[in-house]
Design a protein around this motif. Structure first.
Motif, mmCIF file in Angstrom:
data_model
loop_
_atom_site.group_PDB
_atom_site.id
_atom_site.type_symbol
_atom_site.label_atom_id
_atom_site.label_comp_id
_atom_site.label_asym_id
_atom_site.label_seq_id
_atom_site.Cartn_x
_atom_site.Cartn_y
_atom_site.Cartn_z
ATOM 1 N N HIS A 141 -15.217 -30.004 19.792
ATOM 2 C CA HIS A 141 -14.592 -31.220 19.748
ATOM 3 C C HIS A 141 -15.328 -32.442 20.016
ATOM 4 O O HIS A 141 -15.079 -33.603 20.016
ATOM 5 N N THR A 142 -16.745 -31.980 20.275
ATOM 6 C CA THR A 142 -17.858 -33.041 20.665
ATOM 7 C C THR A 142 -19.088 -32.833 19.830
ATOM 8 O O THR A 142 -19.188 -31.602 19.280
ATOM 9 N N GLU A 143 -19.894 -33.561 19.660
ATOM 10 C CA GLU A 143 -21.382 -33.592 19.339
ATOM 11 C C GLU A 143 -22.270 -34.407 19.885
ATOM 12 O O GLU A 143 -21.942 -35.227 20.964
ATOM 13 N N GLN A 144 -23.419 -33.821 19.809
ATOM 14 C CA GLN A 144 -24.676 -34.585 20.653
ATOM 15 C C GLN A 144 -25.369 -35.513 19.648
ATOM 16 O O GLN A 144 -25.774 -35.515 18.608
ATOM 17 N N LYS A 145 -25.448 -36.789 20.100
ATOM 18 C CA LYS A 145 -25.975 -37.955 19.522
ATOM 19 C C LYS A 145 -26.800 -38.723 20.509
ATOM 20 O O LYS A 145 -26.468 -39.165 21.584
ATOM 21 N N SER A 146 -28.220 -38.672 20.415
ATOM 22 C CA SER A 146 -29.192 -39.559 21.196
ATOM 23 C C SER A 146 -29.071 -39.214 22.470
ATOM 24 O O SER A 146 -28.912 -40.100 23.458
ATOM 25 N N LYS A 147 -28.972 -37.769 23.003
ATOM 26 C CA LYS A 147 -28.645 -37.375 24.344
ATOM 27 C C LYS A 147 -27.327 -37.646 24.975
ATOM 28 O O LYS A 147 -27.281 -37.911 26.140
ATOM 29 N N CYS A 148 -26.287 -37.978 24.200
ATOM 30 C CA CYS A 148 -24.995 -38.328 24.651
ATOM 31 C C CYS A 148 -23.923 -37.360 23.907
ATOM 32 O O CYS A 148 -24.139 -36.936 22.821
ATOM 33 N N CYS A 149 -23.128 -37.128 24.933
ATOM 34 C CA CYS A 149 -21.854 -36.103 24.332
ATOM 35 C C CYS A 149 -20.898 -37.027 23.770
ATOM 36 O O CYS A 149 -20.509 -38.035 24.132
ATOM 37 N N ILE A 150 -20.477 -36.885 22.463
ATOM 38 C CA ILE A 150 -19.691 -37.894 21.700
ATOM 39 C C ILE A 150 -18.316 -37.288 21.255
ATOM 40 O O ILE A 150 -18.262 -36.028 20.539
ATOM 41 N N ASN A 151 -17.213 -37.771 21.454
ATOM 42 C CA ASN A 151 -15.732 -37.270 21.229
ATOM 43 C C ASN A 151 -15.814 -37.396 19.676
ATOM 44 O O ASN A 151 -15.682 -38.492 19.350
ATOM 45 N N LYS A 152 -15.825 -36.301 18.900
ATOM 46 C CA LYS A 152 -15.838 -36.473 17.400
ATOM 47 C C LYS A 152 -14.378 -37.291 16.670
ATOM 48 O O LYS A 152 -14.640 -37.818 15.447
ATOM 49 N N THR A 153 -13.398 -37.148 17.654
ATOM 50 C CA THR A 153 -12.335 -37.834 17.158
ATOM 51 C C THR A 153 -12.275 -39.331 17.648
ATOM 52 O O THR A 153 -11.888 -40.050 16.691
ATOM 53 N N SER A 154 -12.567 -39.826 18.883
ATOM 54 C CA SER A 154 -12.481 -40.928 19.256
ATOM 55 C C SER A 154 -13.925 -41.684 19.026
ATOM 56 O O SER A 154 -14.064 -42.985 18.903
ATOM 57 N N GLY A 155 -15.102 -41.070 18.729
ATOM 58 C CA GLY A 155 -16.231 -41.567 18.627
ATOM 59 C C GLY A 155 -16.671 -42.137 19.954
ATOM 60 O O GLY A 155 -17.932 -42.909 20.056
ATOM 61 N N ARG A 156 -16.118 -42.000 21.063
ATOM 62 C CA ARG A 156 -16.506 -42.613 22.333
ATOM 63 C C ARG A 156 -17.528 -41.675 22.952
ATOM 64 O O ARG A 156 -17.515 -40.244 22.839
ATOM 65 N N VAL A 157 -18.297 -42.004 24.089
ATOM 66 C CA VAL A 157 -19.034 -41.184 24.864
ATOM 67 C C VAL A 157 -18.426 -40.508 25.840
ATOM 68 O O VAL A 157 -17.792 -41.297 26.479
#
Length: 390
Positions: A141-157
């Protein structure tokens, strides 16, 4: 007599075997030391508010007892968690991973940061966050972007995770610390209930980036109201102290504040009570462990339930002694609560799941099936250390 009533009567009988026939509250403070002496010293000196020697002494005593390099005393455990999350970098619009099975303060502190609770499931041994299930969930349910964990559904950190050591029993910190590292999520321990509990030799609240304690009147030791932030990072401790003392810039007489701060200071009166209580904590913890053994013996012959023990490799403070009813008997929970309380022995269920409260119903969540079952199985029974002296 139906099966529920029969089980309730047997539970009541076992409680009486362990603590005697006199009615018993769920958890009372235990004053056996210098409480009166230190409080009188505050009154005699006139230092009763946020300035006084006992505040510094209490912080120092907490550092010695827990092994944390730094302790910042504050007005209550919820304030401690609010500031710990803020110092950990939680910003408005971030998500914070919070157990659905916890006291409401854990979730409230996230709201104080204008962040969003993301509720996660528990596991049945420690009652805390299930690290294995959570890892699988985050992988999908999440992915890594710029060393942040991102909720793929909400787009929030997903900025932080807050494991809570339920009823004083340490959660799987190894698994959660690996998640913190692998997914770039700050770990802030809610150790409000676990002063005197250890995870493989380390005091709870000292394993993550920061940890928080509570000294409410029903905790293992009390300051009447109070809490503390624990950390091994000097800069984080300094920042936390600054924010909790109204962000006042040090000066002999000027009042200048360099950012939005909070009046979360612990009064000297409360700290004095805490110092006296900490002097007796070893006796208190021994009494609470002895009470657990009494209950363990008293309930050993009863089918359909068990007394909750400490997880492997851990040393629990046994803050609240807890019964777990077998899944096929969860329908008896209310009857057990009614009969025991009517007899003068205070019992209570675990909290309603945070995800079921109106103010949090719209928050993201994973499957919470274990937490939901646990909330219907658990019953806290009288746990005051004074009961071990009857």
């Amino acid at each position: 007599m139906n099966d529920g009533s029969s089980l309730a009567r047997k539970i009541l009988g076992a409680i009486k075997i362990a603590v005697g026939e006199a009615p018993a509250a769920l958890h009372e403070p235990y004053f056996i030391g210098n409480e009166w002496l230190y409080l009188k010293e505050c009154l005699d000196s006139s230092f009763v508010s946020s300035v006084g020697k006992f505040v510094d002494l209490f912080e120092s005593d907490l550092e010695k007892f827990t092994g944390a390099k730094y302790a910042v005393a504050v007005v209550n455990g919820t304030a401690a968690l609010h500031i710990a999350l803020k110092v950990a970098g939680v910003k408005a619009g971030d998500e914070v991973l919070v157990p659905a099975l916890t006291f409401v303060a854990t979730a409230n502190a996230v709201s104080y940061c204008n962040a969003i609770q993301h509720f996660v499931d528990s596991e049945s041994i420690t009652l805390g966050i299930d690290a294995y299930k959570l890892r699988d969930y985050l992988n999908s349910h999440t992915e890594q972007k710029s060393k942040c964990c991102i909720n793929k559904t909400s787009g929030r950190v997903v900025r932080a995770i807050v494991p809570m050591h339920v009823f004083g029993h340490p959660v799987d910190m190894d698994g959660l610390m690996r998640i913190s590292h692998d997914f770039n999520i700050a770990l802030v321990e809610d150790a409000a209930e676990s002063l005197g509990s250890y995870y493989y030799g380390k005091h709870t609240g000292t394993l993550g980036l920061m940890g928080t304690l509570s000294f409410n009147g029903n905790k293992t030791i009390t300051t009447g109201g109070g809490g503390a932030i624990l950390t091994n990072d000097y800069e984080l401790a300094k920042f936390a102290k600054h924010l909790t003392t109204t962000a006042k810039v040090p000066h002999a007489w000027e009042y200048r504040h360099d950012e939005i701060g909070y009046n979360y200071r612990l009064p000297n009166l409360n700290a004095a009570l805490g110092c006296a209580q900490l002097e007796q904590i070893d006796k208190i913890l021994i009494a609470k462990r002895d009470l657990f053994y009494r209950y363990q013996r008293a309930f050993s012959g009863l089918e359909g339930l068990q007394i909750l023990s400490e997880p492997k490799g851990c040393k629990s403070n046994f803050w609240l002694q807890t019964l777990r009813i077998d899944p096929d008997k969860v329908g008896y929970q209310n009857e057990i609560l009614e009969i025991t309380n009517e007899a003068g022995f205070m019992t209570r269920p675990a909290w309603a799941l945070m995800s079921e409260l109106n103010q949090f119903k719209g928050c993201p969540r994973m499957d919470l099936s274990t937490a939901r079952l646990l909330s219907s199985q658990l019953i806290n029974i009288p746990s005051s250390p004074i009961l071990a002296t009857r």
